[in-house]
Design an enzyme around this catalytic site. Structure first.
Site, mmCIF file in Angstrom:
data_model
loop_
_atom_site.group_PDB
_atom_site.id
_atom_site.type_symbol
_atom_site.label_atom_id
_atom_site.label_comp_id
_atom_site.label_asym_id
_atom_site.label_seq_id
_atom_site.Cartn_x
_atom_site.Cartn_y
_atom_site.Cartn_z
ATOM 1 C CB THR A 107 -0.924 0.011 1.239
ATOM 2 O OG1 THR A 107 -1.636 -1.220 1.279
ATOM 3 C CG2 THR A 107 -1.908 1.168 1.166
ATOM 4 C CE LYS A 182 -4.959 -1.784 0.930
ATOM 5 N NZ LYS A 182 -5.903 -2.702 1.575
ATOM 6 C CE LYS A 251 1.465 1.643 5.012
ATOM 7 N NZ LYS A 251 1.255 0.760 3.893
#
Ligand code: NAD
Length: 306
Positions: A107, A182, A251
């Site tokens: 990601t 995503k 994150k």
């Protein structure tokens, strides 16, 4: 001709992906900085190698499963990442043969994907971003879903490997688009975990048990990945063992905030959710399970079982 695959990053996700590909009879070479991760992969039929050069010498397709965008950029471009030109001899860009396809399941950020793809293209190396959902179980069983940013022709060549490692694939656009999708997905997951915790907590105070409420929600329009998977698998039983850490979810929430800011958008709900995840640093370490965020909503109901 047999496609030989490499996997770089043999952690919670990459270790499962490598094992899945080995089960599908691909010759799979695996590289990780951690000896323990390499040993675990070897026990699952993966051939461990101890350097990037050794891996890249033997493969046609490489899967990346690294923690963050900066790891992807550093591994692919090396020291050249921060410079206008120059080639770092220890980077994937310098070591890989033309014709290699890089499938990045990290990601990461759309800009990193586009920057790395453009640089690798100058050496005849193709790059697609294919971030995943489904957790370590999905990686180990080959049932993950992927959102893919790629050119059609490269995607077609990568498809046999992608099909072996995932249950569903959505081609959302050209390079970088997979990470946009995503980031949007994880922004919703971050939101749904907290909103579902609030609904469960409210209903419990009003006399409806969490189990019964979830059954009702999942039969109704309030359902989500949080109510259908996260709460039943990792929250209600107080297991908090999804294999996805608080640090990685923070994150991803940060990536959503950065993308929102770059686009000049004001998204009040997402910004409140981002603030809640940020404030949770006060009580929840990066190493905790990401589902533990619900303990901030109601410590009595969702507190750790130990
Ligand atoms: P992890 O920390 O378990 O694994 C990452 C691995 O990469 C580690 O074993 C580490 O040693 C290795 N590594 C780091 N830098 C390296 C380098 N330069 N060369 C070789 N190996 C290196 O992380 P994870 O949970 O497997 O997540 C990987 C990626 O997948 C992340 O971007 C994460 O956001 C994403 N993701 C995770 C999940 C999940 O449920 N865990 C689900 C979907 C997506």
């Amino acid at each position: 001709m047999t496609t030989t695959v490499g996997v770089i990053g043999l952690g919670n996700m990459g270790g499962g992906m490598a094992a899945t590909l080995a089960r599908h009879d691909f010759p799979v070479f695996g590289f990780d900085l951690s000896q323990a991760a390499r040993d675990k992969a070897a026990a699952a039929g993966v051939i461990p190698v101890s350097s990037l050069a050794e891996l890249l010498d033997r493969i046609d397709v490489v899967i990346l499963s690294l923690p963050k965008a900066e790891h992807v950029e550093q591994l692919c471009l090396g020291k050249a990442a921060g410079q206008a030109n120059g080639l770092d001899a220890s980077s994937l860009m310098a070591l890989a043969r033309p014709g290699l396809i890089v499938i990045d399941t990290t990601t990461s950020t759309p800009e990193t994907s586009r920057k790395v793809a453009a640089a690798l293209a100058t050496r005849g190396i193709d790059f697609i971003d294919a971030p995943v959902s489904g957790g370590p179980k999905g990686a180990a069983s080959g049932s993950m879903s992927m959102v893919i940013g790629a050119e059609e022709e490269v995607l077609a060549r990568a498809m046999p490997v992608l099909e072996a490692m995932s249950g569903s694939r959505v081609h959302v656009g050209s390079c970088g688009a997979g990470n946009v999708a995503k980031i949007a997905n994880n922004m919703l997951a971050a939101c749904h975990l907290i909103s579902t915790a609030e609904a469960v907590s409210m209903a419990a105070k009003a006399g409806v048990s969490p189990e019964k409420l979830l059954e009702g929600l999942n039969a109704g329009s309030g359902r989500s990945g949080a109510s259908q998977v996260m709460f039943p698998s990792w929250v209600i039983n107080k297991a908090f063992d999804s294999g996805f850490t608080m640090g990685l979810m923070r994150k991803d929430v940060g990536l959503a905030s950065d993308l929102t800011a770059e686009l000049g958008l004001a998204l009040p709900l997402s910004s409140t959710v981002a603030q809640l995840w940020d404030e949770s640093r006060a009580t929840l370490d990066d190493s905790e399970d990401f589902c533990a965020i619900v303990q901030r909503t109601d410590p009595t109901l969702f507190g750790h079982g130990e």
